[in-house]
Design a protein around this motif. Sequence first.
Motif, PDB file in Angstrom:
ATOM      1  N   UNK A 184      -5.298   2.059   0.622  1.00  0.00           N
ATOM      2  CA  UNK A 184      -4.657   0.904  -0.014  1.00  0.00           C
ATOM      3  C   UNK A 184      -3.449   0.479   0.812  1.00  0.00           C
ATOM      4  N   UNK A 185      -3.096  -0.801   0.693  1.00  0.00           N
ATOM      5  CA  UNK A 185      -1.875  -1.309   1.311  1.00  0.00           C
ATOM      6  C   UNK A 185      -0.738  -1.135   0.315  1.00  0.00           C
ATOM      7  N   UNK A 186       0.356  -0.557   0.767  1.00  0.00           N
ATOM      8  CA  UNK A 186       1.519  -0.351  -0.083  1.00  0.00           C
ATOM      9  C   UNK A 186       2.721  -1.029   0.564  1.00  0.00           C
ATOM     10  N   UNK A 187       3.381  -1.918  -0.184  1.00  0.00           N
ATOM     11  CA  UNK A 187       4.544  -2.640   0.335  1.00  0.00           C
ATOM     12  C   UNK A 187       5.678  -1.666   0.620  1.00  0.00           C
ATOM     13  N   UNK A 188       6.348  -1.893   1.738  1.00  0.00           N
ATOM     14  CA  UNK A 188       7.485  -1.073   2.144  1.00  0.00           C
ATOM     15  C   UNK A 188       8.772  -1.881   2.062  1.00  0.00           C
ATOM     16  N   UNK A 189       9.911  -1.227   1.847  1.00  0.00           N
ATOM     17  CA  UNK A 189      11.188  -1.947   1.776  1.00  0.00           C
ATOM     18  C   UNK A 189      11.493  -2.748   3.040  1.00  0.00           C
ATOM     19  N   UNK A 190      10.927  -2.349   4.176  1.00  0.00           N
ATOM     20  CA  UNK A 190      11.157  -3.048   5.441  1.00  0.00           C
ATOM     21  C   UNK A 190      10.510  -4.425   5.467  1.00  0.00           C
ATOM     22  N   UNK A 191       9.550  -4.656   4.573  1.00  0.00           N
ATOM     23  CA  UNK A 191       8.803  -5.903   4.563  1.00  0.00           C
ATOM     24  C   UNK A 191       7.404  -5.751   5.136  1.00  0.00           C
ATOM     25  N   UNK A 192       7.100  -4.584   5.672  1.00  0.00           N
ATOM     26  CA  UNK A 192       5.764  -4.300   6.182  1.00  0.00           C
ATOM     27  C   UNK A 192       4.911  -3.650   5.104  1.00  0.00           C
ATOM     28  N   UNK A 193       3.739  -3.179   5.518  1.00  0.00           N
ATOM     29  CA  UNK A 193       2.828  -2.505   4.596  1.00  0.00           C
ATOM     30  C   UNK A 193       2.326  -1.224   5.230  1.00  0.00           C
ATOM     31  N   UNK A 194       2.362  -0.140   4.461  1.00  0.00           N
ATOM     32  CA  UNK A 194       1.745   1.105   4.893  1.00  0.00           C
ATOM     33  C   UNK A 194       0.310   1.127   4.396  1.00  0.00           C
ATOM     34  N   UNK A 195      -0.575   1.674   5.222  1.00  0.00           N
ATOM     35  CA  UNK A 195      -1.942   1.955   4.805  1.00  0.00           C
ATOM     36  C   UNK A 195      -1.903   3.392   4.293  1.00  0.00           C
ATOM     37  N   UNK A 199      -1.895  10.636  -0.651  1.00  0.00           N
ATOM     38  CA  UNK A 199      -0.606   9.967  -0.612  1.00  0.00           C
ATOM     39  C   UNK A 199      -0.019   9.853   0.783  1.00  0.00           C
ATOM     40  N   UNK A 200      -0.821  10.110   1.801  1.00  0.00           N
ATOM     41  CA  UNK A 200      -0.340  10.097   3.181  1.00  0.00           C
ATOM     42  C   UNK A 200      -0.457   8.697   3.789  1.00  0.00           C
ATOM     43  N   UNK A 201       0.527   8.338   4.593  1.00  0.00           N
ATOM     44  CA  UNK A 201       0.456   7.090   5.353  1.00  0.00           C
ATOM     45  C   UNK A 201      -0.418   7.329   6.578  1.00  0.00           C
ATOM     46  N   UNK A 202      -1.491   6.531   6.697  1.00  0.00           N
ATOM     47  CA  UNK A 202      -2.426   6.705   7.809  1.00  0.00           C
ATOM     48  C   UNK A 202      -2.424   5.509   8.765  1.00  0.00           C
ATOM     49  N   UNK A 203      -1.589   4.520   8.488  1.00  0.00           N
ATOM     50  CA  UNK A 203      -1.446   3.351   9.351  1.00  0.00           C
ATOM     51  C   UNK A 203      -0.305   2.499   8.839  1.00  0.00           C
ATOM     52  N   UNK A 204       0.144   1.559   9.666  1.00  0.00           N
ATOM     53  CA  UNK A 204       1.280   0.728   9.248  1.00  0.00           C
ATOM     54  C   UNK A 204       1.158  -0.664   9.860  1.00  0.00           C
ATOM     55  N   UNK A 205       1.327  -1.663   9.010  1.00  0.00           N
ATOM     56  CA  UNK A 205       1.477  -3.049   9.444  1.00  0.00           C
ATOM     57  C   UNK A 205       2.972  -3.324   9.386  1.00  0.00           C
ATOM     58  N   UNK A 206       3.596  -3.351  10.556  1.00  0.00           N
ATOM     59  CA  UNK A 206       5.054  -3.485  10.619  1.00  0.00           C
ATOM     60  C   UNK A 206       5.506  -4.867  10.182  1.00  0.00           C
ATOM     61  N   UNK A 207       6.718  -4.936   9.638  1.00  0.00           N
ATOM     62  CA  UNK A 207       7.324  -6.209   9.276  1.00  0.00           C
ATOM     63  C   UNK A 207       7.299  -7.108  10.513  1.00  0.00           C
ATOM     64  N   UNK A 208       6.848  -8.355  10.386  1.00  0.00           N
ATOM     65  CA  UNK A 208       6.766  -9.194  11.582  1.00  0.00           C
ATOM     66  C   UNK A 208       8.149  -9.637  12.049  1.00  0.00           C
ATOM     67  N   UNK A 209       8.290  -9.780  13.337  1.00  0.00           N
ATOM     68  CA  UNK A 209       9.480 -10.414  13.893  1.00  0.00           C
ATOM     69  C   UNK A 209       9.031 -11.702  14.552  1.00  0.00           C
ATOM     70  N   UNK A 210       9.951 -12.611  14.742  1.00  0.00           N
ATOM     71  CA  UNK A 210       9.655 -13.869  15.433  1.00  0.00           C
ATOM     72  C   UNK A 210      10.916 -14.345  16.129  1.00  0.00           C
ATOM     73  N   UNK A 211      10.735 -15.053  17.232  1.00  0.00           N
ATOM     74  CA  UNK A 211      11.879 -15.668  17.912  1.00  0.00           C
ATOM     75  C   UNK A 211      11.406 -16.919  18.630  1.00  0.00           C
TER      76      UNK A 211
END
Length: 190
Positions: A122-133, A139-151
Motif C-alpha cells: 500500500x501507499x502510505x503518505x509521509x510527512x515529507x510529502x512523499x509516499x512510502x510503499x 509494516x516494512x517500507x519496501x519502496x519510496x516515492x520521494x516528495x517531488x522537487x521542481x525548479x
Amino acid sequence: MRHARDGAAAAMNAASRVLVARGKNEPQELENPDVAWGQRARDGVWVPTKDGQRIHFGIDVPAADTVAQVLRPSLRVFVGIEVDTDIVAQTTSTGIRLLTVIHGPDAPSEFRFSVSLADGLALEAMPSGGYDVVHLRYGATVGRLYNPWACDSMYRPVKADYTLSGSIVTMRVQHEGSFYPVVADPLYSR
C-alpha cells in the motif's frame, strides 16, 4: 510543433542543467536489469521493491501512446506527452526518475501517474510529502516515492507536491511566473 529530435535534445538539456546544479547527492542514471520500461508512455515502467515484488508506474497523459525515444538502455525521452511538456525517464541503481520538463506557461500544472501495487502493498503518505510503499503484513517500507522537487531555469524553487486518489498519484507543479523550462522530479527508489 517541435521536431521530435529537437524536443528530446531540449528536454535533455534542461534536465541535465538542473541535475548538475543540484549536485552530487542526486541519484545517478545507471542501467538496472530489474527495471523494465514499456515502449509507450501508457505502458510506463515496472520497478522492484526491497522485498522482490514489482510495482508499475504508468504515465497518464493525453498523448499516452507517445513512443519513447530511447537514447540509452537507462535513458528515454517522451516528447510532447502534454502541451509544452516532455518527460525524461531515467533508470537509477535503485529505481526511476520521471523528470518532467515544462517548456512554457501553457503547460498543465498537474501530471498524473497511475500506480499498480502488488498484493499486500500500500501507499502510505509521509510527512515529507512523499509516499512510502509499505508491506501491509510486516509494516516494512519496501519502496519510496520521494516528495517531488521542481525548479525553473534560474534554479529558483518551484512549489511541487503530490495528491493521491485511488491508484493515481498527481504531481502538482505551480509553475506560473517561472522562467522556463521548469523541471520537476518524481523519484522512486526501493
